[in-house]
Design an enzyme around this catalytic site. Structure first.
Site, PDB file in Angstrom:
ATOM      1  N   ARG A  64       0.806  -1.040  -0.024  1.00 37.70           N
ATOM      2  CA  ARG A  64       0.111   0.122  -0.166  1.00 37.70           C
ATOM      3  C   ARG A  64       0.759   1.311   0.084  1.00 37.70           C
ATOM      4  O   ARG A  64       0.334   2.265  -0.582  1.00 37.70           O
ATOM      5  CB  ARG A  64      -0.934   0.036   1.049  1.00 37.70           C
ATOM      6  CG  ARG A  64      -2.089  -0.977   0.956  1.00 37.70           C
ATOM      7  CD  ARG A  64      -2.891  -1.175   2.186  1.00 37.70           C
ATOM      8  NE  ARG A  64      -2.395  -1.875   3.408  1.00 37.70           N
ATOM      9  CZ  ARG A  64      -2.578  -2.868   3.485  1.00 37.70           C
ATOM     10  NH1 ARG A  64      -3.080  -3.900   3.044  1.00 37.70           N
ATOM     11  NH2 ARG A  64      -1.637  -3.565   4.711  1.00 37.70           N
ATOM     12  N   GLU A 101       5.393 -11.165  13.958  1.00 43.68           N
ATOM     13  CA  GLU A 101       4.908 -11.667  15.273  1.00 43.68           C
ATOM     14  C   GLU A 101       5.418 -13.157  15.461  1.00 43.68           C
ATOM     15  O   GLU A 101       5.678 -13.478  16.517  1.00 43.68           O
ATOM     16  CB  GLU A 101       3.418 -11.439  15.237  1.00 43.68           C
ATOM     17  CG  GLU A 101       2.711 -11.384  16.541  1.00 43.68           C
ATOM     18  CD  GLU A 101       1.247 -11.228  16.530  1.00 43.68           C
ATOM     19  OE1 GLU A 101       0.751 -10.874  15.461  1.00 43.68           O
ATOM     20  OE2 GLU A 101       0.496 -11.541  17.418  1.00 43.68           O
TER      21      GLU A 101
HETATM   22  P1  AMP Z   1       4.293  -2.863  11.898  1.00 51.86           P
HETATM   23  O1  AMP Z   1       5.495  -3.434  11.440  1.00 51.86           O
HETATM   24  O2  AMP Z   1       3.721  -3.555  12.954  1.00 51.86           O
HETATM   25  O3  AMP Z   1       4.274  -1.495  12.212  1.00 51.86           O
HETATM   26  O4  AMP Z   1       3.158  -3.128  10.766  1.00 51.86           O
HETATM   27  C1  AMP Z   1       3.144  -2.140   9.777  1.00 51.86           C
HETATM   28  C2  AMP Z   1       2.633  -2.872   8.571  1.00 51.86           C
HETATM   29  O5  AMP Z   1       1.715  -3.855   8.805  1.00 51.86           O
HETATM   30  C3  AMP Z   1       2.242  -1.782   7.591  1.00 51.86           C
HETATM   31  O6  AMP Z   1       2.710  -2.456   6.089  1.00 51.86           O
HETATM   32  C4  AMP Z   1       0.666  -2.090   7.738  1.00 51.86           C
HETATM   33  O7  AMP Z   1      -0.168  -1.978   6.166  1.00 51.86           O
HETATM   34  C5  AMP Z   1       0.432  -3.577   8.043  1.00 51.86           C
HETATM   35  N1  AMP Z   1      -0.630  -3.360   9.002  1.00 51.86           N
HETATM   36  C6  AMP Z   1      -0.358  -3.728  10.584  1.00 51.86           C
HETATM   37  N2  AMP Z   1      -1.227  -3.699  11.413  1.00 51.86           N
HETATM   38  C7  AMP Z   1      -2.577  -3.462  10.580  1.00 51.86           C
HETATM   39  C8  AMP Z   1      -3.842  -3.087  10.687  1.00 51.86           C
HETATM   40  N3  AMP Z   1      -4.352  -3.343  11.967  1.00 51.86           N
HETATM   41  N4  AMP Z   1      -4.466  -2.738   9.682  1.00 51.86           N
HETATM   42  C9  AMP Z   1      -3.875  -2.684   8.414  1.00 51.86           C
HETATM   43  N5  AMP Z   1      -2.820  -2.929   8.070  1.00 51.86           N
HETATM   44  C10 AMP Z   1      -1.784  -3.369   9.120  1.00 51.86           C
END
Ligand code: AMP
Length: 181
Positions: A64, A101
């Protein structure tokens, strides 16, 4: 009455409970992208601080971040650089591992995509734990990029990603926040 940017964006994002797995509230920006006014307002707001500045590259995180980053790059007359999951880029790459995770993954960018000292903005749709963005920041700093800011439409502040990037000295910009995860 003219709606605020925050109202416009909040109303245009769809929340899907339990996707991709139970307990996750997935913030779906495809509805924002499909809404001409919301899409334009989000891009205008993201580029606003940099109008008139010379930006060399916009780096977008798969997938995205490509859509938002492409629009931002066009608006700022900058180049666009994709940061992708491993194995998708055809030329020589630099690669970084990051933890998810469950387990680890790797992301990469083309070795010649950025020249040392180039001004770069990093873009993705959402920051949660910040693990993905932190890996992208590491790649960009390996390339010698001058990272001006990391920009996201959505912040999930309870997951601490923004703070994590700020602790690395990165300027973070987000347009709206959702509580929880
Ligand atoms: P993080 O590495 O935990 O910051 O996760 C960010 C990535 O995961 C981004 O590329 C987001 O598009 C996706 N992502 C994580 N959590 C969500 C959520 N609740 N809704 C949509 N996309 C998410």
């Amino acid at each position: 009455m003219k709606s605020t940017l925050e109202d416009t964006l909040l109303a245009s994002i769809r929340t899907i409970p339990d996707y991709p797995k139970p307990g996750i509230l997935f913030r779906d920006i495809t509805t924002l992208l499909g809404d001409a006014r919301a899409f334009r307002r989000a891009i205008d707001e993201l580029v606003h601080p940099y109008a008139g500045m010379k930006m060399d590259k916009i780096a977008g995180i798969e997938a995205r971040g490509f859509i938002l980053g492409g629009a931002i790059a066009h608006q700022l007359s900058a180049g666009f650089v994709p940061i992708r999951k491993k194995g998708k880029l055809p030329h020589e790459t630099v690669r970084v591992a990051y933890s998810l995770e469950y387990g680890i993954d790797e992301m990469e960018m083309h070795k010649d995509a950025i020249e040392p000292g180039e001004k770069v903005i990093l873009v993705d749709d959402l920051i949660a734990t910040g693990g993905t963005a932190e890996a992208a920041v590491k790649l960009l700093s390996q390339m010698g990029a001058d990272l001006v800011a990391a920009c996201f439409v959505i912040d999930l502040p309870d997951l601490g990603g923004r703070r994590r990037l700020e602790e690395l000295g990165v300027t973070v910009r987000t347009l709206i926040a959702f509580e929880g995860h």
